[in-house]
Design a protein around this motif. Sequence first.
Motif, PDB file in Angstrom:
ATOM      1  N   ASP A  11      13.491  19.406   8.153  1.00 30.66           N
ATOM      2  CA  ASP A  11      12.082  19.343   7.172  1.00 30.66           C
ATOM      3  C   ASP A  11      11.808  20.773   7.368  1.00 30.66           C
ATOM      4  O   ASP A  11      11.306  21.376   8.642  1.00 30.66           O
ATOM      5  CB  ASP A  11      11.337  18.411   7.971  1.00 30.66           C
ATOM      6  CG  ASP A  11       9.973  18.208   7.196  1.00 30.66           C
ATOM      7  OD1 ASP A  11       9.777  18.987   6.325  1.00 30.66           O
ATOM      8  OD2 ASP A  11       9.296  17.273   7.445  1.00 30.66           O
ATOM      9  N   ILE A  12      11.580  21.581   6.308  1.00 30.20           N
ATOM     10  CA  ILE A  12      11.332  23.056   6.226  1.00 30.20           C
ATOM     11  C   ILE A  12       9.566  23.211   5.900  1.00 30.20           C
ATOM     12  O   ILE A  12       9.110  24.218   5.718  1.00 30.20           O
ATOM     13  CB  ILE A  12      12.304  23.702   5.592  1.00 30.20           C
ATOM     14  CG1 ILE A  12      12.157  23.588   4.102  1.00 30.20           C
ATOM     15  CG2 ILE A  12      13.718  24.079   6.343  1.00 30.20           C
ATOM     16  CD1 ILE A  12      13.025  24.335   3.220  1.00 30.20           C
ATOM     17  N   ARG A  13       9.150  22.092   5.535  1.00 27.28           N
ATOM     18  CA  ARG A  13       7.981  22.215   5.049  1.00 27.28           C
ATOM     19  C   ARG A  13       6.825  23.094   5.792  1.00 27.28           C
ATOM     20  O   ARG A  13       5.988  23.522   4.977  1.00 27.28           O
ATOM     21  CB  ARG A  13       7.206  20.839   4.586  1.00 27.28           C
ATOM     22  CG  ARG A  13       8.069  20.323   3.498  1.00 27.28           C
ATOM     23  CD  ARG A  13       7.691  18.631   3.294  1.00 27.28           C
ATOM     24  NE  ARG A  13       8.044  17.938   4.385  1.00 27.28           N
ATOM     25  CZ  ARG A  13       7.964  16.628   4.290  1.00 27.28           C
ATOM     26  NH1 ARG A  13       7.127  15.864   3.472  1.00 27.28           N
ATOM     27  NH2 ARG A  13       8.187  15.797   5.565  1.00 27.28           N
ATOM     28  N   ARG A  20      12.899  29.818   6.425  1.00 22.77           N
ATOM     29  CA  ARG A  20      13.478  28.814   5.710  1.00 22.77           C
ATOM     30  C   ARG A  20      15.055  29.026   5.457  1.00 22.77           C
ATOM     31  O   ARG A  20      15.736  28.168   6.067  1.00 22.77           O
ATOM     32  CB  ARG A  20      13.005  28.232   4.365  1.00 22.77           C
ATOM     33  CG  ARG A  20      11.469  27.685   4.905  1.00 22.77           C
ATOM     34  CD  ARG A  20      10.815  27.502   3.572  1.00 22.77           C
ATOM     35  NE  ARG A  20       9.241  26.680   3.866  1.00 22.77           N
ATOM     36  CZ  ARG A  20       8.564  26.066   2.972  1.00 22.77           C
ATOM     37  NH1 ARG A  20       8.842  25.730   1.654  1.00 22.77           N
ATOM     38  NH2 ARG A  20       7.428  25.642   3.352  1.00 22.77           N
ATOM     39  N   HIS A  21      15.232  30.131   4.634  1.00 23.90           N
ATOM     40  CA  HIS A  21      16.633  29.991   4.183  1.00 23.90           C
ATOM     41  C   HIS A  21      17.777  30.430   5.650  1.00 23.90           C
ATOM     42  O   HIS A  21      18.534  29.756   5.426  1.00 23.90           O
ATOM     43  CB  HIS A  21      16.735  31.082   3.077  1.00 23.90           C
ATOM     44  CG  HIS A  21      16.191  30.535   1.922  1.00 23.90           C
ATOM     45  ND1 HIS A  21      16.796  31.084   0.538  1.00 23.90           N
ATOM     46  CD2 HIS A  21      15.615  29.805   1.564  1.00 23.90           C
ATOM     47  CE1 HIS A  21      16.107  30.434  -0.531  1.00 23.90           C
ATOM     48  NE2 HIS A  21      15.454  29.383   0.013  1.00 23.90           N
ATOM     49  N   LEU A  39      18.032  18.232   3.438  1.00 32.17           N
ATOM     50  CA  LEU A  39      17.067  19.028   3.640  1.00 32.17           C
ATOM     51  C   LEU A  39      15.738  18.560   2.877  1.00 32.17           C
ATOM     52  O   LEU A  39      15.569  17.811   1.980  1.00 32.17           O
ATOM     53  CB  LEU A  39      17.365  20.266   2.507  1.00 32.17           C
ATOM     54  CG  LEU A  39      16.217  21.340   2.127  1.00 32.17           C
ATOM     55  CD1 LEU A  39      16.039  22.211   3.549  1.00 32.17           C
ATOM     56  CD2 LEU A  39      16.638  22.286   1.100  1.00 32.17           C
ATOM     57  N   ASN A  41      11.742  19.215   1.641  1.00 36.17           N
ATOM     58  CA  ASN A  41      11.033  20.618   1.403  1.00 36.17           C
ATOM     59  C   ASN A  41       9.798  20.091   0.373  1.00 36.17           C
ATOM     60  O   ASN A  41       9.568  19.122  -0.048  1.00 36.17           O
ATOM     61  CB  ASN A  41      11.980  21.399   0.308  1.00 36.17           C
ATOM     62  CG  ASN A  41      11.323  22.893   0.340  1.00 36.17           C
ATOM     63  OD1 ASN A  41      10.295  23.166   0.974  1.00 36.17           O
ATOM     64  ND2 ASN A  41      12.264  23.664  -0.550  1.00 36.17           N
ATOM     65  N   ASP A  42       8.891  20.912   0.216  1.00 33.67           N
ATOM     66  CA  ASP A  42       7.685  20.660  -0.587  1.00 33.67           C
ATOM     67  C   ASP A  42       7.724  21.007  -2.181  1.00 33.67           C
ATOM     68  O   ASP A  42       6.714  21.111  -2.755  1.00 33.67           O
ATOM     69  CB  ASP A  42       6.448  21.090   0.130  1.00 33.67           C
ATOM     70  CG  ASP A  42       6.566  22.708   0.056  1.00 33.67           C
ATOM     71  OD1 ASP A  42       7.492  23.428  -0.094  1.00 33.67           O
ATOM     72  OD2 ASP A  42       5.635  23.299   0.730  1.00 33.67           O
ATOM     73  N   HIS A  43       8.937  21.592  -2.598  1.00 36.15           N
ATOM     74  CA  HIS A  43       9.185  22.130  -4.025  1.00 36.15           C
ATOM     75  C   HIS A  43      10.617  22.055  -4.205  1.00 36.15           C
ATOM     76  O   HIS A  43      11.342  21.759  -3.263  1.00 36.15           O
ATOM     77  CB  HIS A  43       8.646  23.467  -4.371  1.00 36.15           C
ATOM     78  CG  HIS A  43       9.326  24.511  -3.271  1.00 36.15           C
ATOM     79  ND1 HIS A  43       9.019  24.802  -2.204  1.00 36.15           N
ATOM     80  CD2 HIS A  43      10.480  25.454  -3.919  1.00 36.15           C
ATOM     81  CE1 HIS A  43       9.895  25.916  -1.824  1.00 36.15           C
ATOM     82  NE2 HIS A  43      10.927  25.979  -2.592  1.00 36.15           N
ATOM     83  N   PRO A  45      14.260  22.863  -4.507  1.00 29.91           N
ATOM     84  CA  PRO A  45      14.933  24.135  -4.056  1.00 29.91           C
ATOM     85  C   PRO A  45      15.946  24.625  -4.685  1.00 29.91           C
ATOM     86  O   PRO A  45      17.144  25.184  -4.535  1.00 29.91           O
ATOM     87  CB  PRO A  45      15.467  23.375  -2.578  1.00 29.91           C
ATOM     88  CG  PRO A  45      15.524  22.103  -3.046  1.00 29.91           C
ATOM     89  CD  PRO A  45      14.699  21.758  -3.830  1.00 29.91           C
ATOM     90  N   THR A  71       7.457  15.780  -2.401  1.00 31.71           N
ATOM     91  CA  THR A  71       8.322  15.720  -1.360  1.00 31.71           C
ATOM     92  C   THR A  71       9.776  15.876  -2.282  1.00 31.71           C
ATOM     93  O   THR A  71      10.260  15.264  -3.116  1.00 31.71           O
ATOM     94  CB  THR A  71       8.663  14.509  -0.557  1.00 31.71           C
ATOM     95  OG1 THR A  71       7.228  14.577   0.250  1.00 31.71           O
ATOM     96  CG2 THR A  71       9.692  14.692   0.557  1.00 31.71           C
ATOM     97  N   ARG A  73      14.094  15.894  -1.297  1.00 33.10           N
ATOM     98  CA  ARG A  73      15.328  15.828  -0.416  1.00 33.10           C
ATOM     99  C   ARG A  73      16.253  15.812  -0.943  1.00 33.10           C
ATOM    100  O   ARG A  73      16.550  15.398  -2.112  1.00 33.10           O
ATOM    101  CB  ARG A  73      14.925  14.315   0.238  1.00 33.10           C
ATOM    102  CG  ARG A  73      13.543  14.217   0.683  1.00 33.10           C
ATOM    103  CD  ARG A  73      13.528  12.696   1.309  1.00 33.10           C
ATOM    104  NE  ARG A  73      14.581  12.025   2.036  1.00 33.10           N
ATOM    105  CZ  ARG A  73      15.180  11.022   1.399  1.00 33.10           C
ATOM    106  NH1 ARG A  73      14.514  10.267   0.441  1.00 33.10           N
ATOM    107  NH2 ARG A  73      16.268  10.341   1.950  1.00 33.10           N
TER     108      ARG A  73
END
Length: 95
Positions: A11-13, A20-21, A39, A41-43, A45, A71, A73
């Motif tokens: 969870d990288i949010r 992140r990367h 993964l 994320n909030d957008h 990817p 979210t 995923r």
Amino acid sequence: MSHTSAPAALDIRTLAPRERHPLIFSTFSQLRAGQAMELINDHDPQPLHHQFQAEWPGKFSWAYLEQGPATWRVAITRLASAHSDGQCCGSCGGA
């Protein structure tokens, strides 16, 4: 090909964008063939997907598990190389 029972969730949010990367690629590089990471994320990817295509061509699969709006995923699975399966594509001369 061996599979894990559940992919490792990443969870990288809450991470700073610059962190992140590197974390994602570090985590992916530790996977064995057939293992996946999830993964979160909030957008979307998509830029990361393009980076994976450039840095790990043919060595991963990418599957959306959830596509927003809040979210995102993605299951990213490390694929076996032809050589690890005892097969050769012929393009490297068997190296």
